[in-house]
Design a protein around this motif. Structure first.
Motif, PDB file in Angstrom:
ATOM      1  N   ALA A  29       0.700  -1.171   0.015  1.00  0.00           N
ATOM      2  CA  ALA A  29       0.060  -0.054   0.050  1.00  0.00           C
ATOM      3  C   ALA A  29       0.864   1.312   0.032  1.00  0.00           C
ATOM      4  N   PHE A  30       1.873   1.340   0.683  1.00  0.00           N
ATOM      5  CA  PHE A  30       2.870   2.540   0.708  1.00  0.00           C
ATOM      6  C   PHE A  30       3.377   2.632  -0.613  1.00  0.00           C
ATOM      7  N   ASP A  31       3.915   1.523  -1.170  1.00  0.00           N
ATOM      8  CA  ASP A  31       4.651   1.674  -2.450  1.00  0.00           C
ATOM      9  C   ASP A  31       3.585   2.164  -3.558  1.00  0.00           C
ATOM     10  N   LEU A  32       2.504   1.601  -3.194  1.00  0.00           N
ATOM     11  CA  LEU A  32       1.389   2.337  -4.475  1.00  0.00           C
ATOM     12  C   LEU A  32       1.209   3.772  -4.071  1.00  0.00           C
ATOM     13  N   ASP A  35       4.307   5.313  -5.930  1.00  0.00           N
ATOM     14  CA  ASP A  35       4.567   5.067  -7.431  1.00  0.00           C
ATOM     15  C   ASP A  35       3.552   5.054  -8.391  1.00  0.00           C
ATOM     16  N   HIS A  36       2.210   4.808  -7.798  1.00  0.00           N
ATOM     17  CA  HIS A  36       0.988   4.434  -8.724  1.00  0.00           C
ATOM     18  C   HIS A  36      -0.406   5.200  -8.399  1.00  0.00           C
ATOM     19  N   TRP A  37      -0.113   6.061  -7.490  1.00  0.00           N
ATOM     20  CA  TRP A  37      -1.621   6.821  -7.366  1.00  0.00           C
ATOM     21  C   TRP A  37      -1.854   7.612  -8.397  1.00  0.00           C
ATOM     22  N   ARG A  38      -3.149   7.462  -8.884  1.00  0.00           N
ATOM     23  CA  ARG A  38      -3.676   7.901 -10.136  1.00  0.00           C
ATOM     24  C   ARG A  38      -4.405   9.299  -9.977  1.00  0.00           C
ATOM     25  N   ALA A  51      -0.261   6.677   7.545  1.00  0.00           N
ATOM     26  CA  ALA A  51      -0.678   5.486   8.482  1.00  0.00           C
ATOM     27  C   ALA A  51       0.151   4.234   7.856  1.00  0.00           C
ATOM     28  N   CYS A  52       0.376   4.051   6.872  1.00  0.00           N
ATOM     29  CA  CYS A  52       0.973   3.019   6.218  1.00  0.00           C
ATOM     30  C   CYS A  52       2.359   2.756   6.792  1.00  0.00           C
ATOM     31  N   ARG A  53       3.038   4.039   6.492  1.00  0.00           N
ATOM     32  CA  ARG A  53       4.514   4.261   7.047  1.00  0.00           C
ATOM     33  C   ARG A  53       4.564   3.840   8.686  1.00  0.00           C
ATOM     34  N   GLN A  54       3.826   4.244   9.358  1.00  0.00           N
ATOM     35  CA  GLN A  54       3.707   3.940  10.724  1.00  0.00           C
ATOM     36  C   GLN A  54       3.455   2.592  10.883  1.00  0.00           C
ATOM     37  N   ALA A  55       2.573   2.046  10.376  1.00  0.00           N
ATOM     38  CA  ALA A  55       2.257   0.611  10.654  1.00  0.00           C
ATOM     39  C   ALA A  55       3.434  -0.324  10.004  1.00  0.00           C
TER      40      ALA A  55
END
Length: 85
Positions: A29-32, A35-38, A51-55
């Motif tokens: 999710a963090f990578d998305l 790199d790929h958020w549209r 939140a993903c980074r903290q997780a």
């Protein structure tokens, strides 16, 4: 690094061609987000990325990151099969 994701995978549509990706953990999710958020970066996008980074660092439960990601993906019209999420 902690990569756990609670519940079932999340299906999201990415890119111009709306390729479907099934995310199974906070790392994906963090990578998305990076790199790929549209869509344009919104407050929900920034909150979900944080939140993903903290997780990943083990500072918040994966459920919180997953819920934040769902909110951001819904806003960006990227979440596939929203009724089941």
């Amino acid at each position: 690094m902690y990569v756990a994701w609670s519940s079932k995978p999340l299906s999201v549509a990415t890119g111009i061609s709306s390729d479907i990706r099934n995310l199974i953990n906070a790392r994906q999710a963090f990578d998305l987000h990076n790199d790929h958020w549209r869509s344009e970066r919104s407050d929900k996008h920034r909150s979900a990325k944080r939140a993903c980074r903290q997780a990943l660092n083990g500072n918040v439960p994966a459920d919180i990151a997953r819920d934040a990601f769902i909110d951001a993906a819904r806003e960006a019209h990227m979440l596939v099969d929203c009724a089941n999420q």
